[in-house]
Design a protein around this motif. Structure first.
Motif, short mmCIF file in Angstrom:
data_model
loop_
_atom_site.label_atom_id
_atom_site.label_comp_id
_atom_site.label_asym_id
_atom_site.label_seq_id
_atom_site.Cartn_x
_atom_site.Cartn_y
_atom_site.Cartn_z
N UNK A 226 -0.98 -7.03 -3.25
CA UNK A 226 0.17 -7.37 -3.72
C UNK A 226 -0.01 -7.28 -5.19
N UNK A 227 -0.89 -8.04 -5.67
CA UNK A 227 -1.01 -7.96 -6.96
C UNK A 227 -1.42 -6.74 -7.82
N UNK A 228 -2.34 -6.11 -6.75
CA UNK A 228 -2.89 -4.67 -7.45
C UNK A 228 -1.70 -3.52 -7.52
N UNK A 229 -1.02 -3.98 -6.64
CA UNK A 229 0.20 -2.79 -6.72
C UNK A 229 0.86 -3.01 -8.17
N UNK B 13 -1.51 2.53 -4.88
CA UNK B 13 -0.81 3.45 -6.09
C UNK B 13 -1.54 4.73 -5.92
N UNK B 14 -2.30 4.98 -4.83
CA UNK B 14 -2.76 6.34 -4.53
C UNK B 14 -4.24 6.40 -4.56
N UNK B 15 -4.90 5.18 -5.10
CA UNK B 15 -6.35 4.85 -5.25
C UNK B 15 -6.81 4.44 -4.02
N UNK C 59 -1.53 1.84 -12.92
CA UNK C 59 -2.77 2.47 -13.57
C UNK C 59 -3.33 1.71 -14.36
N UNK C 60 -2.78 0.39 -14.96
CA UNK C 60 -3.31 -0.58 -15.73
C UNK C 60 -4.18 -1.70 -14.58
N UNK C 61 -5.11 -1.00 -13.89
CA UNK C 61 -5.76 -1.90 -12.94
C UNK C 61 -6.96 -2.54 -13.42
N UNK C 62 -6.76 -3.59 -14.22
CA UNK C 62 -7.94 -4.29 -14.64
C UNK C 62 -8.09 -5.89 -14.01
N UNK C 63 -9.02 -6.55 -14.26
CA UNK C 63 -9.19 -7.99 -13.83
C UNK C 63 -8.18 -8.49 -14.57
N UNK C 64 -7.85 -8.14 -15.97
CA UNK C 64 -7.07 -9.25 -16.66
C UNK C 64 -5.71 -9.18 -15.94
N UNK C 65 -5.14 -7.78 -15.87
CA UNK C 65 -3.90 -7.82 -14.95
C UNK C 65 -3.70 -8.49 -13.90
N UNK D 51 0.91 -1.16 -0.07
CA UNK D 51 0.09 0.16 -0.26
C UNK D 51 0.99 1.39 -0.07
N UNK D 52 0.20 2.34 -0.45
CA UNK D 52 1.10 3.61 -0.33
C UNK D 52 0.61 4.69 -1.46
#
Length: 472
Positions: A369-372, A116-118, A376-382, A60-61
């Protein structure tokens, strides 16, 4: 991990929820880890905040992630759903510790700046045992993902989840189709085709003279019926020759448990396995067992490491022969940083701490951890891509290392016991240690899976052409 090695305990068993299925193993006990030896980062870059969760650098951060990249994601927010069955009338507060844990972790993460700020915006759902599909239908309309949740009747919601491409990192799964479901990754995997059989092997070491004297207590609930079929194979893989005492209890309760206890006595069973959770009906059964003059070794899953058991046994002492298999660190071990941090965060909010809460915490951290990494490309695919590449995970020290990316459990375990209201470690002998052995990780018989798996070990029941799969 090396075979037959006792190592420092980082954590305990995948505590299943109210009805979590036990996996079975073949008699050979051969290790069957797909791609064993593959390495995958448990974390990537160091935490931007310098904070840690146990041994894990915080995911987080602050950051400059932007874009409405997927449902539930904006420049400023990430919407996730979580929840439990706390509204179940027959067991109020059922698994509430899971939502308490995720709520605390959301606040902990947001205080550092989110992902990432979100900021993370959580929706806490109550499936109340019978409303899992309604919950999932609602989540499908608004959430980015489901995280750290656990619904005992998840078989009723799995088709809905898959149909709307709701990727998930649950705290636990119960039904076979959910346990090996598409777009699902767990901090503590519990697949249908591979099992951690440590509890039965270790029980065999503790009581080698009882290998012909254990019986399984049956239930009318379908998920427990499936669980017991697998448990039987698991016990047999560890060298047990189980008795068939013909005891099947109505999950909704019995007018009297004495006739069933008499069956146990007549059968000559000296050990009882239960796949149920510690609810009042189960306590009434053990009261009846005592009433007819039977004093068996009681054996169950990690759900029996619980406050309800302590309260009941403090007054009765009827569970002083209780043993529970685990792969998580005991909550009493405050010397383990991750355990202490989990307890501090949850209790600061007035929440309940328990094994399933640690399990949800691990899954939340896995998700974060995966979301970080997605930035910016925070998609379900990513998220699917990133989660599928994490092959060694211990939740910062909450549990033995597992392989979420390949849906493979840990190969370690320990057994706890209770005396009065106090839990302690029964096996291995040294508190704070657990035993690892390659034979603990076994392949289950296909007849016990309860679902068909494809070549990627994914349940095929609800697969469709739009399901998100990892990109090479």
């Amino acid at each position: 991990m090396k075979s037959k090695k006792t190592a420092k305990l980082v954590v305990a068993l995948a505590a299943t929820a109210a009805l979590v299925s036990a996996c079975s193993g073949d008699r050979s006990g051969d290790a069957v880890v797909p791609g064993s030896g593959d390495s995958g980062a448990t974390t990537s870059s160091a935490s931007a905040t310098g904070q840690k969760f146990g041994t894990l650098d915080s995911p987080c951060g602050e950051g400059d992630a932007k874009g409405a990249t997927d449902q539930g994601v904006t420049d400023t927010d990430i919407k996730i759903g979580y929840g439990d069955d706390r509204g179940y009338a027959k067991s109020p507060g059922l698994n509430k510790e899971m939502s308490d844990a995720v709520s605390a972790m959301i606040d902990w993460c947001n205080e550092q700046g989110g992902i990432n700020g979100r900021k993370i915006v959580g929706t806490d759902y109550d499936a109340a045992m019978t409303q899992a599909n309604s919950v999932m239908q609602e989540a499908c309309r608004s959430q980015f993902m489901m995280v750290g949740h656990g619904f005992a009747m998840d078989q009723t919601s799995e088709q809905t989840r898959v149909a709307c491409n709701m990727a998930a990192v649950p705290g636990f799964t119960v039904s076979p189709d959910a346990a090996n479901g598409p777009m699902t990754y767990q901090g503590v995997p519990f697949p249908v085709d591979i099992a951690n059989a440590s509890a039965w092997f270790q029980m065999g070491e503790m009581h080698p003279d009882l290998k012909n004297d254990f019986t399984l207590v049956g239930s009318t609930m379908p998920t427990i019926i499936t669980s017991l079929t697998k448990t039987r194979s698991l016990a047999e893989a560890a060298g047990f020759n189980l008795k068939d005492c013909g005891v099947t209890l109505n999950y909704e309760g019995e007018a009297s448990y004495v006739p069933f206890a008499e069956k146990i006595k007549a059968c000559g069973a000296k050990g009882l396995w239960t796949s149920r959770s510690p609810v009042p009906a189960e306590f009434n059964f053990f009261k009846a067992v005592d009433q007819v003059g039977v004093d068996p070794i009681i054996f169950g899953e990690a759900t029996w490491y619980a406050n309800a058991v302590q309260s009941f046994n403090k007054d009765t002492g009827l569970l002083d022969n209780l043993n529970a298999g685990m792969t998580f660190q005991m909550l009493e071990n405050d010397n383990v940083p991750a355990v202490k941090q989990y307890k501090d965060l949850v209790t600061a909010q007035g929440g309940k701490t328990a094994l399933l809460g640690m399990q949800s915490t691990s899954s939340f951290l896995l998700w974060a951890t995966a979301a970080k990494e997605c930035g910016s490309d925070l998609t379900r695919q990513c998220m699917i891509d990133e989660l599928s590449q994490i092959h060694e995970w211990d939740g910062g020290g909450l549990h033995a290392p597992s392989d979420p990316g390949k849906n493979v459990p840990a190969e370690c375990g320990l057994v706890v016991k209770i005396k009065g209201a106090d839990y302690s470690q029964a096996f291995p002998a040294d508190s704070g240690e657990f035993k690892c052995d390659a034979q603990y990780l076994v392949k289950t018989d296909k007849s016990t899976w309860g679902t068909e798996l494809n070549a990627d070990r994914i349940s095929t029941k609800y697969l469709n052409p739009n399901v998100i799969t990892p990109k090479a």
